[in-house]
Write an enzyme that holds these catalytic residues in place. Structure first.
Site, short mmCIF file in Angstrom:
data_model
loop_
_atom_site.label_atom_id
_atom_site.label_comp_id
_atom_site.label_asym_id
_atom_site.label_seq_id
_atom_site.Cartn_x
_atom_site.Cartn_y
_atom_site.Cartn_z
N SER A 109 34.63 31.38 50.43
CA SER A 109 34.43 31.12 52.04
C SER A 109 34.92 29.92 52.21
O SER A 109 35.24 28.87 51.36
CB SER A 109 32.78 31.34 51.96
OG SER A 109 32.43 30.75 53.16
N TYR A 169 25.27 27.21 48.59
CA TYR A 169 26.11 28.17 49.13
C TYR A 169 27.52 27.88 49.08
O TYR A 169 28.42 28.41 48.35
CB TYR A 169 25.93 28.63 50.75
CG TYR A 169 26.98 29.86 51.00
CD1 TYR A 169 26.89 31.04 50.48
CD2 TYR A 169 28.05 29.40 51.93
CE1 TYR A 169 27.70 31.93 50.90
CE2 TYR A 169 28.83 30.30 52.28
CZ TYR A 169 28.92 31.57 51.88
OH TYR A 169 29.69 32.75 52.29
#
Length: 316
Positions: free
Chosen positions: A163, A189
């Site tokens: 990501s 994350y």
């Protein structure tokens, strides 16, 4: 496939290409694929495109009922009845072990698609931070368990979904699980997605001799179940800032390209976004790949740390 003046891989596709477009004309008959998280979001469209090209596709999912509904839908829309469902909970190492033990025969494509994002401070029974445990360690153990099947295949490919969030945080080897410092879900994350990129770097280095290539893929932003922990205010700000959200079909395109496009045969250890190998990230840009996500020393260290974490959980 072509390369630019810097050696970066380029393809005829782009940010608006769909999974169906990048796989058009590709014949995957006789190839077997696993898509984790294949019953929701871009996982569905990734699996649909692969099945549409003739592959036998296994949806590795936590919710078997949702998986079965998705499998029926994909079978109907593609005319390919070879869409299977198997239970897999990446945050549960026992579940990962059961999945890999049950797999029989070669595996040509492994797409590590499933993930969680911006969760509250949650931990697995081993004490691992949930995002790192799910996004990285679960897939790390899965790929390791399936290595014999991948090695037995002809020219196997691994696709590891990362990501743009990786830009926020390198892997903090001193406190991976936030036991010492304050928990920050966005940093957690980001760290987990740096880890998924580094996994591809080291898996490719270690396993290329077995005919296995591994690459990292940033699919782009897609409004799906993955964004459920984002507030409406955060989503609105992202849209207002000019961030472009893709359709699920567009979001699946880069994964499918890297998994199946013949022009990428033998290419590994790289980071792709918008159906191209990503440029190095520059300050002020919204994309690109950070140096810390391709660092071979960090990739090798993470591999050993991951093995140690899994081993300590087994001994506990």
């Amino acid at each position: 496939m072509t390369t630019d003046s810097t050696g970066r891989v380029t393809t005829p596709f782009g940010a608006e290409s769909t999974a169906a477009e990048v796989v058009a004309g590709v014949d995957l008959t006789g190839r077997r694929a696993v898509v984790t998280g294949g019953s929701s979001g871009i996982g569905v469209e990734t699996a649909r495109a692969l099945a549409g090209a003739g592959a036998e596709v296994t949806l590795a999912v936590r919710d078997i009922d949702a998986g079965e509904r998705t499998a029926r839908d994909i079978g109907t829309t593609t005319g390919n009845p070879r869409v299977r469902v198997a239970r897999l909970d990446l945050a549960d190492q026992g579940s990962v072990a059961e999945f890999t033990a049950a797999w029989d025969g070669p595996l040509h494509i492994l797409i590590n698609n499933a993930g969680v994002m911006y969760t509250p401070e949650l931990r697995t029974p081993e004490g691992w931070e949930l995002q790192f445990a799910t996004n990285h360690l679960g897939h790390f153990a899965l790929a390791g368990g399936l290595h014999p099947a991948l090695a037995a295949a002809d020219r196997a490919r691994i696709v590891s979904l990362t990501s743009v969030g990786h830009l926020r945080q390198a892997v903090n080897f001193d406190d991976i699980d936030f036991h010492d410092g304050p928990f920050d879900t966005r940093l957690a994350y980001g760290q987990s997605k740096t880890a998924t990129a580094l996994f591809a770097v080291e898996a490719n280095r270690r396993w290329a001799k077995d005919g296995i290539t591994a690459n990292a893929v940033h699919p782009g932003a897609v409004l799906s179940n993955l964004t459920r922990h984002m507030s409406q205010d955060e989503l609105s700000k992202a849209i207002a800032s000019g961030y472009t959200f893709k359709t699920p079909q567009q979001g699946a395109a880069t994964s499918v390209l890297v998994a199946a496009w013949p022009g990428l045969e033998g290419i590994g250890g790289r980071y792709f976004e918008d159906c191209q190998e990503a440029r190095p990230h520059r300050e002020g840009d919204s994309g690109g790949v950070a140096a810390h996500a391709l660092d071979p020393a960090a990739a090798e260290r993470l591999w050993q740390v991951s093995l140690d974490m899994l081993a300590s959980a087994t001994r506990a």
